[in-house]
Design an enzyme around this catalytic site. Structure first.
Site, PDB file in Angstrom:
ATOM      1  N   ASN A  11       0.844  -1.190   0.000  1.00  0.00           N
ATOM      2  CA  ASN A  11       0.000   0.000   0.000  1.00  0.00           C
ATOM      3  C   ASN A  11       0.886   1.249   0.000  1.00  0.00           C
ATOM      4  O   ASN A  11       1.524   1.565   1.004  1.00  0.00           O
ATOM      5  CB  ASN A  11      -0.927  -0.028   1.221  1.00  0.00           C
ATOM      6  CG  ASN A  11      -1.915   1.112   1.244  1.00  0.00           C
ATOM      7  OD1 ASN A  11      -1.589   2.241   0.925  1.00  0.00           O
ATOM      8  ND2 ASN A  11      -3.141   0.801   1.647  1.00  0.00           N
ATOM      9  N   ASP A  70      -2.196  -3.824  10.373  1.00  0.00           N
ATOM     10  CA  ASP A  70      -3.557  -3.929   9.857  1.00  0.00           C
ATOM     11  C   ASP A  70      -4.356  -2.863  10.576  1.00  0.00           C
ATOM     12  O   ASP A  70      -4.124  -2.585  11.759  1.00  0.00           O
ATOM     13  CB  ASP A  70      -4.153  -5.320  10.068  1.00  0.00           C
ATOM     14  CG  ASP A  70      -5.341  -5.572   9.135  1.00  0.00           C
ATOM     15  OD1 ASP A  70      -5.457  -4.868   8.102  1.00  0.00           O
ATOM     16  OD2 ASP A  70      -6.154  -6.460   9.427  1.00  0.00           O
TER      17      ASP A  70
END
Length: 193
Positions: A11, A70
């Site tokens: 990402n 996360d």
């Protein structure tokens, strides 16, 4: 000499944020830097579990110190949803932020309780030992998107103590007060010991 750490993520937004928060003390490598092109599955049912899955995959296959995170948006009126499914909440393939925001806003129609929190869990694996660091920021879900900065749910989340969304506050402020910034600060504190 800078400490090298692999951040187990593809990402680009997260990588940029992490590098901004950590500053120049660390040489942060991404998965492409170590020639890892695997889409590491996030199949755990907790943020901690997914962070560990990603970090342990890199440590086992590349034998290098690494960390993974996360993040989930937990909305009180939706019993903590989307939570661990935040990135895939809107359905379909990949991470469709616009679809995720649209579904969340639809599910919040006629809900008066707009309280929510962003939570980030980081798993660091250093010399085979795992360590977890958590950061959270509480706030509200607004009824329409505002702002163009940031990514994900940023245009519909106002952190407590502010009157602007993460997307309106801009990277500099967000990177000081966000859930990820708080988790990374704990990671830095540990690494500097």
């Amino acid at each position: 000499m800078k400490k090298k750490l692999v951040f187990a993520s593809n990402n680009a937004h997260k990588l940029y944020e992490i590098k901004e928060i950590l500053g120049n003390d660390y040489d942060i490598l991404n998965l492409q830097d170590i020639n890892c092109h695997t889409d590491i599955p996030e199949t755990a049912d907790t943020l901690e579990g997914n962070a560990y899955l990603k970090a342990s995959y890199i440590f086992e296959h590349y034998h290098t110190n690494c960390f993974a995170d996360d993040t989930g948006l937990e909305v009180e009126a939706l019993n903590g949803a989307p939570g661990v499914y935040s990135a895939r909440y809107g359905g379909g393939e990949g991470h469709d932020s616009a679809a995720n925001r649209k579904k969340l806003l639809e599910n919040m129609t006629n809900k008066s309780d707009r309280k929510a929190r962003f939570r980030t869990v980081i798993c660091l694996i250093e010399d085979g030992e795992k360590h977890f660091f958590e950061g959270e920021v509480k706030g509200q879900i607004i009824q329409e998107e505002r702002g163009t900065s940031g990514f994900g749910y940023d245009p519909i989340f106002i952190p407590n103590g502010y009157d602007k969304t993460f997307a309106e506050l801009g990277e500099e402020i967000k990177n000081k007060i966000s859930h990820r910034a708080r988790a990374v600060a704990k990671l830095c504190e540990y690494l500097s010991k």
